[in-house]
Design a protein around this motif. Sequence first.
Motif, PDB file in Angstrom:
ATOM      1  N   VAL A 137      -6.262   6.616 -13.999  1.00 38.26           N
ATOM      2  CA  VAL A 137      -5.159   5.688 -13.594  1.00 38.26           C
ATOM      3  C   VAL A 137      -4.617   6.246 -12.392  1.00 38.26           C
ATOM      4  O   VAL A 137      -4.077   7.194 -12.343  1.00 38.26           O
ATOM      5  N   TYR A 138      -4.415   5.463 -11.246  1.00 35.25           N
ATOM      6  CA  TYR A 138      -3.793   5.650 -10.042  1.00 35.25           C
ATOM      7  C   TYR A 138      -2.958   4.758  -9.538  1.00 35.25           C
ATOM      8  O   TYR A 138      -3.517   3.515  -9.442  1.00 35.25           O
ATOM      9  N   ASN A 139      -1.569   4.984  -9.122  1.00 33.02           N
ATOM     10  CA  ASN A 139      -1.182   4.381  -8.181  1.00 33.02           C
ATOM     11  C   ASN A 139      -1.711   4.432  -6.588  1.00 33.02           C
ATOM     12  O   ASN A 139      -1.957   5.515  -6.322  1.00 33.02           O
ATOM     13  N   ILE A 140      -1.965   3.128  -6.021  1.00 32.27           N
ATOM     14  CA  ILE A 140      -2.491   3.432  -4.714  1.00 32.27           C
ATOM     15  C   ILE A 140      -1.544   2.635  -3.800  1.00 32.27           C
ATOM     16  O   ILE A 140      -1.407   1.347  -3.963  1.00 32.27           O
ATOM     17  N   GLY A 141      -1.024   3.374  -2.846  1.00 34.72           N
ATOM     18  CA  GLY A 141      -0.162   2.778  -1.846  1.00 34.72           C
ATOM     19  C   GLY A 141       0.444   3.838  -0.753  1.00 34.72           C
ATOM     20  O   GLY A 141      -0.294   4.517  -0.414  1.00 34.72           O
ATOM     21  N   VAL A 142       1.699   3.349  -0.481  1.00 36.07           N
ATOM     22  CA  VAL A 142       2.427   4.161   0.521  1.00 36.07           C
ATOM     23  C   VAL A 142       3.845   4.540  -0.200  1.00 36.07           C
ATOM     24  O   VAL A 142       4.430   3.819  -0.768  1.00 36.07           O
ATOM     25  N   ALA A 143       4.243   5.540   0.431  1.00 33.45           N
ATOM     26  CA  ALA A 143       5.592   6.034  -0.075  1.00 33.45           C
ATOM     27  C   ALA A 143       6.944   5.179   0.680  1.00 33.45           C
ATOM     28  O   ALA A 143       7.836   5.288   0.012  1.00 33.45           O
ATOM     29  N   SER A 144       6.739   4.675   1.909  1.00 34.35           N
ATOM     30  CA  SER A 144       7.597   3.816   2.463  1.00 34.35           C
ATOM     31  C   SER A 144       7.552   2.428   2.012  1.00 34.35           C
ATOM     32  O   SER A 144       6.924   1.922   1.172  1.00 34.35           O
ATOM     33  N   ARG A 145       8.765   1.763   2.370  1.00 39.21           N
ATOM     34  CA  ARG A 145       8.842   0.320   1.973  1.00 39.21           C
ATOM     35  C   ARG A 145       9.336  -0.552   3.296  1.00 39.21           C
ATOM     36  O   ARG A 145       9.592  -0.046   4.293  1.00 39.21           O
ATOM     37  N   THR A 146       9.273  -1.988   3.016  1.00 38.95           N
ATOM     38  CA  THR A 146       9.669  -2.755   4.160  1.00 38.95           C
ATOM     39  C   THR A 146      10.351  -3.879   3.462  1.00 38.95           C
ATOM     40  O   THR A 146       9.852  -4.684   2.257  1.00 38.95           O
ATOM     41  N   SER A 147      11.348  -4.329   3.967  1.00 38.57           N
ATOM     42  CA  SER A 147      12.242  -5.446   3.556  1.00 38.57           C
ATOM     43  C   SER A 147      11.629  -6.953   4.099  1.00 38.57           C
ATOM     44  O   SER A 147      10.796  -6.948   4.825  1.00 38.57           O
ATOM     45  N   VAL A 148      12.127  -7.807   3.044  1.00 33.21           N
ATOM     46  CA  VAL A 148      11.561  -8.949   3.536  1.00 33.21           C
ATOM     47  C   VAL A 148      12.091  -9.412   5.274  1.00 33.21           C
ATOM     48  O   VAL A 148      11.273 -10.220   6.012  1.00 33.21           O
ATOM     49  N   LYS A 149      13.545  -9.153   5.106  1.00 33.49           N
ATOM     50  CA  LYS A 149      13.955  -9.118   6.451  1.00 33.49           C
ATOM     51  C   LYS A 149      13.062  -8.699   7.686  1.00 33.49           C
ATOM     52  O   LYS A 149      13.108  -9.409   8.764  1.00 33.49           O
ATOM     53  N   GLN A 150      12.653  -7.436   7.506  1.00 32.59           N
ATOM     54  CA  GLN A 150      11.853  -6.878   8.396  1.00 32.59           C
ATOM     55  C   GLN A 150      10.794  -7.597   8.647  1.00 32.59           C
ATOM     56  O   GLN A 150       9.962  -7.814   9.913  1.00 32.59           O
ATOM     57  N   ILE A 151      10.179  -8.237   7.741  1.00 33.09           N
ATOM     58  CA  ILE A 151       8.887  -9.083   7.692  1.00 33.09           C
ATOM     59  C   ILE A 151       9.011 -10.074   8.716  1.00 33.09           C
ATOM     60  O   ILE A 151       8.390 -10.587   9.606  1.00 33.09           O
ATOM     61  N   VAL A 152      10.460 -10.885   8.284  1.00 35.31           N
ATOM     62  CA  VAL A 152      10.654 -11.983   9.117  1.00 35.31           C
ATOM     63  C   VAL A 152      10.713 -11.747  10.552  1.00 35.31           C
ATOM     64  O   VAL A 152      10.271 -12.376  11.429  1.00 35.31           O
ATOM     65  N   ASP A 153      11.641 -10.678  10.861  1.00 38.15           N
ATOM     66  CA  ASP A 153      11.601 -10.410  12.368  1.00 38.15           C
ATOM     67  C   ASP A 153      10.494  -9.890  12.936  1.00 38.15           C
ATOM     68  O   ASP A 153      10.185 -10.431  14.024  1.00 38.15           O
ATOM     69  N   THR A 154       9.557  -9.404  12.153  1.00 40.18           N
ATOM     70  CA  THR A 154       8.303  -8.974  12.773  1.00 40.18           C
ATOM     71  C   THR A 154       7.449 -10.273  12.910  1.00 40.18           C
ATOM     72  O   THR A 154       6.932 -10.411  14.286  1.00 40.18           O
ATOM     73  N   VAL A 155       7.462 -11.168  12.170  1.00 43.42           N
ATOM     74  CA  VAL A 155       6.480 -12.429  12.392  1.00 43.42           C
ATOM     75  C   VAL A 155       7.072 -13.348  13.542  1.00 43.42           C
ATOM     76  O   VAL A 155       6.453 -13.462  14.299  1.00 43.42           O
ATOM     77  N   VAL A 156       8.456 -13.462  13.537  1.00 47.90           N
ATOM     78  CA  VAL A 156       8.949 -14.316  14.654  1.00 47.90           C
ATOM     79  C   VAL A 156       8.888 -13.663  16.069  1.00 47.90           C
ATOM     80  O   VAL A 156       8.758 -14.319  17.098  1.00 47.90           O
ATOM     81  N   SER A 157       8.997 -12.333  15.871  1.00 47.92           N
ATOM     82  CA  SER A 157       8.677 -11.467  17.359  1.00 47.92           C
ATOM     83  C   SER A 157       7.249 -11.806  17.742  1.00 47.92           C
ATOM     84  O   SER A 157       7.029 -12.001  18.896  1.00 47.92           O
ATOM     85  N   GLU A 158       6.386 -11.463  17.060  1.00 46.43           N
ATOM     86  CA  GLU A 158       5.090 -11.759  17.459  1.00 46.43           C
ATOM     87  C   GLU A 158       4.662 -13.002  17.737  1.00 46.43           C
ATOM     88  O   GLU A 158       3.637 -13.099  18.664  1.00 46.43           O
ATOM     89  N   MET A 159       5.158 -14.017  17.104  1.00 38.94           N
ATOM     90  CA  MET A 159       5.076 -15.327  17.438  1.00 38.94           C
ATOM     91  C   MET A 159       5.732 -15.761  18.683  1.00 38.94           C
ATOM     92  O   MET A 159       5.486 -16.964  19.095  1.00 38.94           O
ATOM     93  N   GLN A 160       6.771 -14.982  19.070  1.00 43.30           N
ATOM     94  CA  GLN A 160       7.654 -15.228  20.172  1.00 43.30           C
ATOM     95  C   GLN A 160       8.482 -16.468  20.021  1.00 43.30           C
ATOM     96  O   GLN A 160       8.415 -17.505  20.691  1.00 43.30           O
ATOM     97  N   LEU A 161       9.037 -16.510  18.736  1.00 45.42           N
ATOM     98  CA  LEU A 161       9.603 -17.776  18.445  1.00 45.42           C
ATOM     99  C   LEU A 161      11.241 -17.233  18.063  1.00 45.42           C
ATOM    100  O   LEU A 161      11.702 -16.116  17.886  1.00 45.42           O
ATOM    101  N   THR A 162      12.090 -18.190  18.056  1.00 42.38           N
ATOM    102  CA  THR A 162      13.588 -17.984  17.728  1.00 42.38           C
ATOM    103  C   THR A 162      14.036 -18.999  16.714  1.00 42.38           C
ATOM    104  O   THR A 162      14.922 -19.782  17.095  1.00 42.38           O
ATOM    105  N   PRO A 163      13.463 -18.988  15.509  1.00 43.80           N
ATOM    106  CA  PRO A 163      13.677 -20.159  14.467  1.00 43.80           C
ATOM    107  C   PRO A 163      15.075 -20.000  13.811  1.00 43.80           C
ATOM    108  O   PRO A 163      15.548 -18.865  14.050  1.00 43.80           O
ATOM    109  N   GLU A 164      15.553 -20.912  13.361  1.00 44.80           N
ATOM    110  CA  GLU A 164      16.975 -20.564  12.335  1.00 44.80           C
ATOM    111  C   GLU A 164      16.116 -20.249  10.996  1.00 44.80           C
ATOM    112  O   GLU A 164      15.350 -20.902  10.319  1.00 44.80           O
ATOM    113  N   ILE A 165      16.833 -19.080  10.666  1.00 42.93           N
ATOM    114  CA  ILE A 165      16.093 -18.465   9.299  1.00 42.93           C
ATOM    115  C   ILE A 165      17.173 -19.121   8.253  1.00 42.93           C
ATOM    116  O   ILE A 165      18.370 -18.761   8.205  1.00 42.93           O
TER     117      ILE A 165
END
Length: 313
Positions: free
Chosen positions: A235-263
């Motif tokens: 039995v093993y956890n498999i993953g990474v020790a670091s974390r990412t927030s939902v806000k960071q994901i939002v920021d990454t997506v809108v940046s990569e899509m070159q958009l400025t939506p209302e969140i």
Amino acid sequence: MRVLITGGAGFIGCHASAALLELGHDVTVVDDLSLGSRNNVSHLLDHERFQLQVFDLLDSCALDALMASAGIECVFHLAANSDIARSHDNPDVDFDRTLRTTYNVLRSMRAHDVKQIVFASTSAIYGDSSQPLDESYGPLLPVSHYGAAKLAGEAFISSFVSNYGMQAWIARFPNVVGEKATHGAIFDFINRLRSDPHKLRVLGDGRQAKPYLYVRDLVDGLLHIWQHAHEQINVYNIGVASRTSVKQIVDTVVSEMQLTPEIQYTGGSRGWIGDVPQVTYRIDKLHSLGWRAKCSSDEAVVTAVRAILDVKS
């Protein structure tokens, strides 16, 4: 070996299929194509050591016939309902698609003397805890039907190992991201912004934070566990020790899509009933086995966003 991958035309399964073929194994995939796609494995269909069988894992006759005819020696059981929110409205989804499928695979393995199973479990079995989660954490009190069904699956695997001389590798995944994804925050955000680039509705308050693992790292780690852990039940956890927030994901997506939506955050500490808003993984046990992910959580998110956008472009 002659390996059966359930859900092998799905997001994780198609990557696992390619990796196992590269290692020289014969690969048979069973997928009902409800979430998976023939396109995911189209590049493998002509491979002499690959075959795709399309049927429901709850079809015992079809599964038994395949086990017998293909001479399966090991099962990578990846098939399950992967939409946690969906089963909130209909618990039968996880009872049937996550637990009963696991039991049916084990029953057929026993009938055909297949001794090895590699099982895709989940961090959802740990329930809602802010503590760092390692493999000895307890009590295990899932808050989603998906987590409950996966935990019950682990229990049945344990009993089959003890009763019938099998060997098992249970890998507890965090959130997995990457190309060919069919669900998840990144996938949803990109789809919503393609439909309406001016606004983005986000469940919760954006502060939910979890480890995100790149799918190719996941498959590499899963194979490493299978090849290097030798107990009857591993039995093993498999993953990474670091974390990412939902806000960071939002920021990454809108940046990569070159958009400025209302969140538009819906508010509250969790995205939906059954969601675990804060997850921290302990993966010391896996590190001691000699494996570490190549991508951090943030790097996995960026890589996944770019890969999905490239596919959709």
